[in-house]
Structures are given as C-alpha cells and as structure tokens.
Design an enzyme around this catalytic site. Structure first.
Site, PDB file in Angstrom:
ATOM      1  N   TYR A  30      -2.663  -0.474  10.284  1.00  0.00           N
ATOM      2  CA  TYR A  30      -2.638  -0.956   8.902  1.00  0.00           C
ATOM      3  C   TYR A  30      -1.346  -0.497   8.228  1.00  0.00           C
ATOM      4  CZ  TYR A  30      -3.984  -1.200   3.942  1.00  0.00           C
ATOM      5  OH  TYR A  30      -4.029  -1.445   2.586  1.00  0.00           O
ATOM      6  N   SER A  52       0.859  -1.186   0.000  1.00  0.00           N
ATOM      7  CA  SER A  52       0.000   0.000   0.000  1.00  0.00           C
ATOM      8  C   SER A  52       0.887   1.225   0.000  1.00  0.00           C
ATOM      9  CB  SER A  52      -0.889   0.009   1.254  1.00  0.00           C
ATOM     10  OG  SER A  52      -1.592   1.236   1.373  1.00  0.00           O
TER      11      SER A  52
END
Length: 246
Positions: free
Chosen positions: A155, A142
């Site tokens: 995250y 990501s």
C-alpha cells in the site's frame, strides 16, 4: 460578457469514507457533484441524500472512464476533480500478517494497484483533456506515500507512486493554469483501516475533517505538492521533494 461556469466536482470512491464526506460537504454548498464508485447501493443512497449524480465506475477500468466522459458530455466540464478511491492489500478483517509482502496474493495485488495507481492514471488520462483554466485536482495519497508504513508495505508503495505522479505533473499542468496536489493523511476512520489496528490507544481522524482539507486544497495556488495531515488538530502542510524550492 462570458457566462460564468457552473462548478462541477467529480469524486471517486464517493460511496463511503472521505469520498462520501467530500460529496456531502460539496453538495451542501449547492454545488453539483458526479459521484463515482463500484458500490452501487451506497452510491445511490448517497445520491438520494445529497442530490449528487451517481455513476458506477471501477476506477481501474478504462472503459468505465469512457462512460464517465460521455456523462460529462451532458453534465459539462468538471471544475474540480477529487481522485480519492483507495484500498489496502488485504481486507480489514484480515490479520496484520496478511498485509505483509510474503503473504501477498496476485489477485489482491492486482486489485490494489488497479484502484490505487491505475485509478489515478486512468482518471487523469480521461479527465485532464476536459479541464479548463483554473481547474483543480486533488488526489488522495497517504502519509504512507511520504513515509514508511511497515504495516502494509505494498500500500505504501502504491501511494509513493501517486505522490511521485502528482509532483511530476505539477509543472506541466501549471502551463495550462491547472493545479494538482496530493493530500497525504495519517489514519482516518474509514472502512479500509485494518480491524487489528483499532485498539484502545488508536486515534483516527474523521473523514469530515479530511473533506474540509480537500476543499481547502482545491483553492490553493501551489501545485504539484504533497500535503501531509498528521492529526485532526493540525492543518495540512507541504512536504517538499528534494530539489523542490518553488
């Protein structure tokens, strides 16, 4: 003359989002795909629509990976691996306050790390011994794995771990002529996006756009790299770690 190997992709998190888009795109070329997910209904529907082989797999469970290896004993060795499954610390319907460190529950934390980190580690542990020369691995990280992401710090932490693993494995796997890279996209229109972030001004990339980039990264000669994808109109580009000049 040696027989030409039939390509075989393994895709995790295949029942929806990026994984489903990759599975559809690959199957459309006539290439075989072993699609893995915990969503049995979604996975079976995808298989019926695309011709992929679906298998239930909790990527954070080593026993499920053992079952995948046994399936590959029949299907053959994979040539392309897309370790894609990922979740955020809270469900999409949760208010953004629940994504913060102080709101973390142990159950949510353990599950996120199981999918986002263990799922990559256990997947690589199971599949790397099966890969031959010129095989390629792409891990879905990501943009939050190479930049801060204050919306969901945990995250972000998990994706930084994934990026670090890919970067560190690159030189070792290069000795076997196996390439591994991480794709690091910004916001994508998938089910894990917090609903509170879906504002009128929010712009998300499509899973199909990211799938095309994943397929491209399976062909590049670079390895151990983090490839940022900041918008749908711009191609991926490498964000190098300090000291990485290769």
């Amino acid at each position: 003359m040696a027989a030409v190997k039939s390509p075989l992709w393994v895709v995790t998190g295949a029942a929806s989002g990026i994984g489903a888009a990759v599975t559809r795109a690959v199957c459309a070329t006539g290439t075989r795909v072993l699609a893995l997910d915990v969503d049995d209904a979604g996975g079976k529907q995808l298989a019926s629509q695309t011709g992929a082989v679906f298998q239930h797999c909790d990527v954070g469970d080593p026993e499920d990976w053992g079952a995948v290896v046994r399936t590959l004993d029949t299907l053959g060795e994979p040539t392309h691996v897309h370790l894609n499954a990922g979740i955020q610390i809270a469900p999409p319907s949760a208010p953004l306050a629940e994504y913060q460190l102080e709101a973390m529950t142990l159950e949510r934390y353990r599950r996120m790390m199981s999918v986002n980190v263990d799922g990559i580690v256990f997947g690589l542990k199971a599949l790397l011994p099966l890969l031959q020369e010129r095989a390629a691995v792409v891990v879905t990280a990501s943009l939050a794995g190479i930049t801060p992401y204050s919306v969901d710090p945990l995250y972000s932490m998990s994706k930084h771990a994934v990026v670090g693993l890919v970067r560190s494995l690159g030189p070792t796997l290069a000795q076997r002529d196996i390439r591994i890279n991480a794709i690091c996209p910004g916001g994508i229109d998938t089910a894990i996006i917090p609903e509170a972030q879906r504002t009128e001004d929010a712009v998300f990339m499509s899973p199909e756009n990211i799938a095309a980039e994943v397929m491209h990264l399976m062909t590049v000669e670079e390895t151990g790299k983090s490839w940022a994808k900041v918008s749908q109109d711009k191609p991926v580009f490498i964000v190098r770690a300090p000291g990485d000049r290769s």
